[in-house]
Design an enzyme around this catalytic site. Structure first.
Site, PDB file in Angstrom:
ATOM      1  N   ASP A 245      -5.482  30.616 -13.492  1.00  0.00           N
ATOM      2  CA  ASP A 245      -5.086  29.200 -13.441  1.00  0.00           C
ATOM      3  C   ASP A 245      -6.336  28.390 -13.765  1.00  0.00           C
ATOM      4  O   ASP A 245      -7.424  28.957 -13.881  1.00  0.00           O
ATOM      5  CB  ASP A 245      -4.563  28.839 -12.041  1.00  0.00           C
ATOM      6  CG  ASP A 245      -5.598  29.127 -10.970  1.00  0.00           C
ATOM      7  OD1 ASP A 245      -5.603  30.224 -10.409  1.00  0.00           O
ATOM      8  OD2 ASP A 245      -6.460  28.255 -10.727  1.00  0.00           O
TER       9      ASP A 245
ATOM     10  N   GLU B   6      -4.878  42.664  -6.714  1.00  0.00           N
ATOM     11  CA  GLU B   6      -6.071  42.858  -7.548  1.00  0.00           C
ATOM     12  C   GLU B   6      -6.525  44.312  -7.581  1.00  0.00           C
ATOM     13  O   GLU B   6      -7.202  44.725  -8.537  1.00  0.00           O
ATOM     14  CB  GLU B   6      -7.206  41.941  -7.052  1.00  0.00           C
ATOM     15  CG  GLU B   6      -6.896  40.469  -7.313  1.00  0.00           C
ATOM     16  CD  GLU B   6      -7.882  39.502  -6.680  1.00  0.00           C
ATOM     17  OE1 GLU B   6      -8.197  38.492  -7.306  1.00  0.00           O
ATOM     18  OE2 GLU B   6      -8.318  39.742  -5.526  1.00  0.00           O
TER      19      GLU B   6
HETATM   20  O1  OS5 Z   1      -8.404  35.422  -3.145  1.00  0.00           O
HETATM   21  C1  OS5 Z   1      -8.129  34.082  -3.454  1.00  0.00           C
HETATM   22  C2  OS5 Z   1      -9.110  33.581  -4.479  1.00  0.00           C
HETATM   23  N1  OS5 Z   1      -8.583  34.135  -5.694  1.00  0.00           N
HETATM   24  C3  OS5 Z   1      -9.173  33.597  -6.948  1.00  0.00           C
HETATM   25  C4  OS5 Z   1      -8.608  32.287  -7.432  1.00  0.00           C
HETATM   26  C5  OS5 Z   1      -8.919  31.017  -6.935  1.00  0.00           C
HETATM   27  N2  OS5 Z   1      -9.720  30.629  -5.911  1.00  0.00           N
HETATM   28  C6  OS5 Z   1      -9.814  29.284  -5.670  1.00  0.00           C
HETATM   29  N3  OS5 Z   1      -9.141  28.343  -6.365  1.00  0.00           N
HETATM   30  C7  OS5 Z   1      -8.353  28.717  -7.415  1.00  0.00           C
HETATM   31  N4  OS5 Z   1      -7.712  27.779  -8.127  1.00  0.00           N
HETATM   32  C8  OS5 Z   1      -8.226  30.083  -7.719  1.00  0.00           C
HETATM   33  N5  OS5 Z   1      -7.518  30.766  -8.657  1.00  0.00           N
HETATM   34  C9  OS5 Z   1      -7.748  32.106  -8.479  1.00  0.00           C
HETATM   35  C10 OS5 Z   1      -7.155  34.143  -5.606  1.00  0.00           C
HETATM   36  C11 OS5 Z   1      -6.789  33.943  -4.148  1.00  0.00           C
HETATM   37  C12 OS5 Z   1      -6.197  32.572  -3.970  1.00  0.00           C
HETATM   38  S1  OS5 Z   1      -5.434  32.266  -2.421  1.00  0.00           S
HETATM   39  C13 OS5 Z   1      -3.854  32.883  -2.761  1.00  0.00           C
HETATM   40  C14 OS5 Z   1      -2.942  32.890  -1.561  1.00  0.00           C
HETATM   41  C15 OS5 Z   1      -1.617  33.428  -1.987  1.00  0.00           C
HETATM   42  C16 OS5 Z   1      -0.647  33.689  -0.864  1.00  0.00           C
HETATM   43  N6  OS5 Z   1      -0.691  33.192   0.330  1.00  0.00           N
HETATM   44  N7  OS5 Z   1       0.353  33.661   1.036  1.00  0.00           N
HETATM   45  N8  OS5 Z   1       1.009  34.434   0.222  1.00  0.00           N
HETATM   46  C17 OS5 Z   1       0.440  34.481  -0.950  1.00  0.00           C
HETATM   47  C18 OS5 Z   1       2.247  35.137   0.658  1.00  0.00           C
HETATM   48  C19 OS5 Z   1       1.944  36.304   1.553  1.00  0.00           C
HETATM   49  C20 OS5 Z   1       2.402  36.322   2.850  1.00  0.00           C
HETATM   50  C21 OS5 Z   1       2.124  37.417   3.699  1.00  0.00           C
HETATM   51  C22 OS5 Z   1       1.371  38.508   3.240  1.00  0.00           C
HETATM   52  C23 OS5 Z   1       0.925  38.498   1.924  1.00  0.00           C
HETATM   53  C24 OS5 Z   1       1.207  37.394   1.082  1.00  0.00           C
END
Ligand code: OS5
Length: 231
Positions: free
Chosen positions: A197, A13
């Protein structure tokens, strides 16, 4: 404004924002990186908090109390609730709430704690500037309510609960905690998000697919707002 804080939650972001800046000084604090720079005469601190309300509160507080920021802008992605919001579309919060804050057992409404309030409003002045920038650039943005909680929402059941309880237009995992911090510290702020999404059963797939492009939509608009604030 003497020093501007620009926050995201995930590295993705803030990446499209950092591309606009040079001569960045990186300071490490509390297991996080803070990017300090000067952009056309304006001092800015950029950071991504990491995911969720606790990290977002820590980062917002740090930017204000340690780095001396006096205005805060959040840019990132969100899950859409309002059917008018399609993937890629922009929403700017006029108020935010915590959908997972629940002491209803004591007769309080969802999202409320004594001495607090369900909703925290964002800066009317900053929203006004954002709207002017949108109309000058032909950018479509809706103003609405954003609900925040420590959950990636990917079910109709939870989405409908948040929609009906809070009349929310979009949801995410950081905005309302930043709002509580800024409100308590008297720092004007807004939260801008582009839809990645629609918080339904496909949310995980859509999020992976559209995180980058939607984060860029939000960042591109945010930079235009910063340019306007700096005039
Ligand atoms: O910051 C979180 C909230 N954001 C907005 C969002 C959201 N929130 C709640 N529900 C939804 N349906 C939403 N849509 C958009 C986005 C973000 C969501 S949590 C994403 C986690 C993604 C992730 N987890 N592990 N990795 C990616 C891999 C990784 C591994 C190690 C280091 C870095 C990444």
């Amino acid at each position: 404004m003497t020093k501007l804080a620009i926050m995201g939650a995930m590295e993705e972001e803030i990446e499209p924002l950092l591309e606009h800046f040079k001569n960045i000084k990186i300071t490490e604090f509390a297991n996080n990186k803070y990017y300090e720079l000067n952009y056309n005469g304006l001092d800015i601190v950029v950071a991504y908090s990491k995911i969720g309300k606790v990290f977002a509160s820590l980062t917002a507080s740090t930017m204000i109390e340690k780095f001396g920021c006096d205005t805060l802008l959040f840019s990132g992605v969100a899950g859409g609730i309002n059917p008018k919001l399609k993937i890629g579309d922009l929403i700017i919060a006029n108020k935010l709430c915590q959908h997972d804050l629940d002491i209803t057992a004591f007769g309080h409404p969802h999202g409320y704690v004594p001495e607090g309030s369900v909703y925290v409003e964002t800066s009317k002045e900053l929203i006004e500037v954002a709207k002017i920038v949108a109309s000058e650039n032909g950018i479509k943005v809706i103003e609405g309510t954003i609900a925040t909680g420590d959950q990636f929402v990917h079910s109709m059941e939870r989405k409908e609960f948040i929609e009906s309880t809070f009349k929310a237009d979009a949801l995410e995992m950081e905005g309302a905690s930043v709002a509580v911090v800024c409100d308590a510290l008297n720092v004007p702020f807004f939260v801008l998000r582009a839809i990645s999404d629609t918080a339904d059963m496909d949310a995980g797939f859509d999020f992976d697919e559209f995180l980058k492009s939607s984060a860029k939509n939000s960042a591109d608009y945010l930079i235009k707002i910063v340019n306007k604030l700096n005039k």
